[in-house]
Design a protein around this motif. Structure first.
Motif, PDB file in Angstrom:
ATOM      1  N   UNK A  27      23.516  27.748  44.097  1.00 52.29           N
ATOM      2  CA  UNK A  27      22.215  27.420  44.673  1.00 52.29           C
ATOM      3  C   UNK A  27      21.130  27.847  43.689  1.00 52.29           C
ATOM      4  N   UNK A  28      20.190  26.959  43.399  1.00 48.41           N
ATOM      5  CA  UNK A  28      19.078  27.290  42.508  1.00 48.41           C
ATOM      6  C   UNK A  28      17.783  27.240  43.309  1.00 48.41           C
ATOM      7  N   UNK A  29      16.913  28.242  43.068  1.00 47.76           N
ATOM      8  CA  UNK A  29      15.664  28.364  43.796  1.00 47.76           C
ATOM      9  C   UNK A  29      14.530  28.660  42.825  1.00 47.76           C
ATOM     10  N   UNK A  30      13.281  28.372  43.214  1.00 46.19           N
ATOM     11  CA  UNK A  30      12.156  28.816  42.377  1.00 46.19           C
ATOM     12  C   UNK A  30      12.205  30.331  42.211  1.00 46.19           C
ATOM     13  N   UNK A  31      11.728  30.822  41.089  1.00 52.30           N
ATOM     14  CA  UNK A  31      11.853  32.249  40.765  1.00 52.30           C
ATOM     15  C   UNK A  31      11.301  33.165  41.853  1.00 52.30           C
ATOM     16  N   UNK A  32      10.194  32.790  42.469  1.00 52.04           N
ATOM     17  CA  UNK A  32       9.546  33.676  43.434  1.00 52.04           C
ATOM     18  C   UNK A  32       9.805  33.240  44.873  1.00 52.04           C
ATOM     19  N   UNK A  33      10.850  32.496  45.085  1.00 54.17           N
ATOM     20  CA  UNK A  33      11.209  32.075  46.432  1.00 54.17           C
ATOM     21  C   UNK A  33      11.676  33.290  47.239  1.00 54.17           C
ATOM     22  N   UNK A  34      11.358  33.374  48.537  1.00 53.46           N
ATOM     23  CA  UNK A  34      11.776  34.524  49.358  1.00 53.46           C
ATOM     24  C   UNK A  34      13.284  34.759  49.370  1.00 53.46           C
ATOM     25  N   UNK A  35      14.070  33.693  49.232  1.00 52.60           N
ATOM     26  CA  UNK A  35      15.528  33.856  49.250  1.00 52.60           C
ATOM     27  C   UNK A  35      16.090  34.277  47.899  1.00 52.60           C
ATOM     28  N   UNK A  36      15.243  34.306  46.862  1.00 49.27           N
ATOM     29  CA  UNK A  36      15.730  34.614  45.511  1.00 49.27           C
ATOM     30  C   UNK A  36      16.255  36.031  45.387  1.00 49.27           C
ATOM     31  N   UNK A  37      15.888  36.909  46.316  1.00 52.88           N
ATOM     32  CA  UNK A  37      16.342  38.298  46.246  1.00 52.88           C
ATOM     33  C   UNK A  37      17.789  38.463  46.716  1.00 52.88           C
ATOM     34  N   UNK A  38      18.326  37.429  47.354  1.00 59.01           N
ATOM     35  CA  UNK A  38      19.694  37.514  47.868  1.00 59.01           C
ATOM     36  C   UNK A  38      20.707  37.187  46.774  1.00 59.01           C
ATOM     37  N   UNK A  39      21.837  37.908  46.809  1.00 58.65           N
ATOM     38  CA  UNK A  39      22.908  37.645  45.842  1.00 58.65           C
ATOM     39  C   UNK A  39      23.743  36.431  46.242  1.00 58.65           C
ATOM     40  N   UNK A  40      23.772  36.155  47.542  1.00 53.88           N
ATOM     41  CA  UNK A  40      24.570  35.040  48.034  1.00 53.88           C
ATOM     42  C   UNK A  40      23.770  34.321  49.116  1.00 53.88           C
ATOM     43  N   UNK A  41      23.734  33.006  49.031  1.00 55.36           N
ATOM     44  CA  UNK A  41      22.970  32.187  49.961  1.00 55.36           C
ATOM     45  C   UNK A  41      23.943  31.410  50.850  1.00 55.36           C
ATOM     46  N   UNK A  42      23.786  31.525  52.159  1.00 50.50           N
ATOM     47  CA  UNK A  42      24.587  30.736  53.081  1.00 50.50           C
ATOM     48  C   UNK A  42      23.827  29.455  53.430  1.00 50.50           C
ATOM     49  N   UNK A  55      18.012  23.654  45.317  1.00 53.99           N
ATOM     50  CA  UNK A  55      19.043  22.709  44.929  1.00 53.99           C
ATOM     51  C   UNK A  55      20.419  23.330  44.926  1.00 53.99           C
ATOM     52  N   UNK A  56      21.430  22.485  45.044  1.00 52.87           N
ATOM     53  CA  UNK A  56      22.831  22.907  44.912  1.00 52.87           C
ATOM     54  C   UNK A  56      23.417  22.083  43.777  1.00 52.87           C
ATOM     55  N   UNK A 108      21.870  31.734  42.450  1.00 55.85           N
ATOM     56  CA  UNK A 108      22.631  32.552  43.390  1.00 55.85           C
ATOM     57  C   UNK A 108      23.945  31.875  43.753  1.00 55.85           C
ATOM     58  N   UNK A 109      24.882  32.685  44.244  1.00 56.16           N
ATOM     59  CA  UNK A 109      26.144  32.154  44.737  1.00 56.16           C
ATOM     60  C   UNK A 109      25.907  31.452  46.074  1.00 56.16           C
ATOM     61  N   UNK A 110      26.763  30.485  46.379  1.00 56.66           N
ATOM     62  CA  UNK A 110      26.637  29.710  47.608  1.00 56.66           C
ATOM     63  C   UNK A 110      27.792  30.042  48.542  1.00 56.66           C
ATOM     64  N   UNK A 111      27.480  30.190  49.820  1.00 57.58           N
ATOM     65  CA  UNK A 111      28.483  30.460  50.838  1.00 57.58           C
ATOM     66  C   UNK A 111      28.331  29.418  51.950  1.00 57.58           C
TER      67      UNK A 111
END
Length: 316
Positions: free
Chosen positions: A171-186, A242-243, A259-262
């Motif tokens: 999973x790719x996110x904008x650098x300052x996206x709120x979810x960017x702090x997570x190591x794994x995105x579900x 994006x994925x 980030x990793x995707x789950x």
């Protein structure tokens, strides 16, 4: 009664269609205007078709003329491909390597492999065609490339395939996206996000949608494009998340949060080569370097993934 057409007649007809007038066509073919007019007359007589009419003193193609012109263009396109190949072989002899791949493979995996290859064979002429998976199949079938690499599955042709790598999508996110702090995105975490992905028939898109259905989430993508590079660029500019395949994200590492995707959605990197022709020494060398590079990237990705896993929280 229709007669056989000649190349000079077809050449004159194409020149007139390209240039617009018999005078300009004569200049292009380095001949005279009467000669062009004579060949057009012979072509219409031989074919039994009316290809032009006279409109306000100028030749105007008929529907039959336009149809013939488009057919001729297709044949000329094939001839140009042959001429290009001949030019490459004339320039470099057997020291040539003709590679086909999707744009994401070209941007994410090829550069270091090409660099290592040219250190061993510095005088090799390399042709790289970046095309869709279906176009790569056409080029393989026509013998215009010696190998093809893509994250999609090769199906339509007489060639042998090999899975070079099987890696999880990321999973790719904008650098300052709120979810960017997570190591794994579900996928549940992406429920309210604008998801960018590929065309409906793309293998990764199909698998993503299957998982979205399984989790009871909307299956609509806000933006679709055939290119992983475009997805990453759009995400970096803040247009959503994006994925994508992992190897394309590396060139954007300074502009994206990766980030990793789950759950894990695995993507195959496939190689296809003609089954009726043995690979050349240069092809064998290139593929050896590619396999080593893919293996090294896979191992490094595993190390990075392990390092990003947070240790279990200890009880106070």
């Amino acid at each position: 009664m229709a007669r056989n057409l000649t190349f000079s007649q077809i050449e004159a007809f194409k020149a007139v269609m390209d240039a617009g007038t018999t005078t300009r066509a004569a200049t292009v073919l380095n001949t005279t205007q009467p000669s062009i007019s004579r060949r057009l007359s012979e072509l219409q007589s031989a074919s039994g078709l009316k290809l032009f009419d006279l409109h306000h003193g100028r030749l105007r193609p008929t529907a039959e003329g336009r149809h013939l012109y488009h057919s001729i263009l297709q044949h000329y396109s094939g001839l140009q491909k042959i001429e290009t190949l001949v030019a490459v072989m004339r320039e470099s002899g057997t020291q040539s390597l003709r590679i086909g791949c999707t744009p994401s493979v070209a941007a994410g995996l090829l550069p270091p492999v090409i660099n290592a290859f040219l250190k061993q064979y510095p005088n090799t002429h390399i042709s790289i065609q970046t095309l869709s998976t279906r176009q790569l199949e056409d080029y393989l079938n026509q013998g215009l490339i010696e190998m093809a690499m893509a994250s999609g599955e090769f199906m339509q042709g007489d060639f042998a395939t090999e899975v070079l790598s099987r890696t999880p999508a990321i999973c790719v996110l904008p650098l300052h996206h709120p979810l960017a702090q997570h190591d794994r995105i579900s996928l549940d975490m992406l429920a309210n996000e604008k998801i960018l992905s590929f065309s409906e028939t793309d293998e990764l898109s199909v698998r993503i949608k299957q998982q979205l259905v399984k989790h009871g989430l909307p299956q609509e993508f806000s933006i679709q494009t055939p290119s992983s590079i475009t997805v990453c660029a759009l995400v970096a500019a803040g247009n959503g998340v994006g994925i994508v395949t992992p190897y394309i994200a590396a060139p954007f590492a300074d502009r994206l949060a990766i980030t990793q995707l789950d759950p894990i959605i695995e993507v195959d990197l496939q190689l296809a080569m003609p089954s009726h022709t043995a690979p050349s020494m240069l092809v064998e060398c290139f593929l050896d370097l590619m396999r080593r590079s893919v293996k090294a990237n896979h191992l490094q990705a595993g190390v990075r993934s392990a390092r990003t896993q947070r240790p279990p929280r200890s009880d106070p």
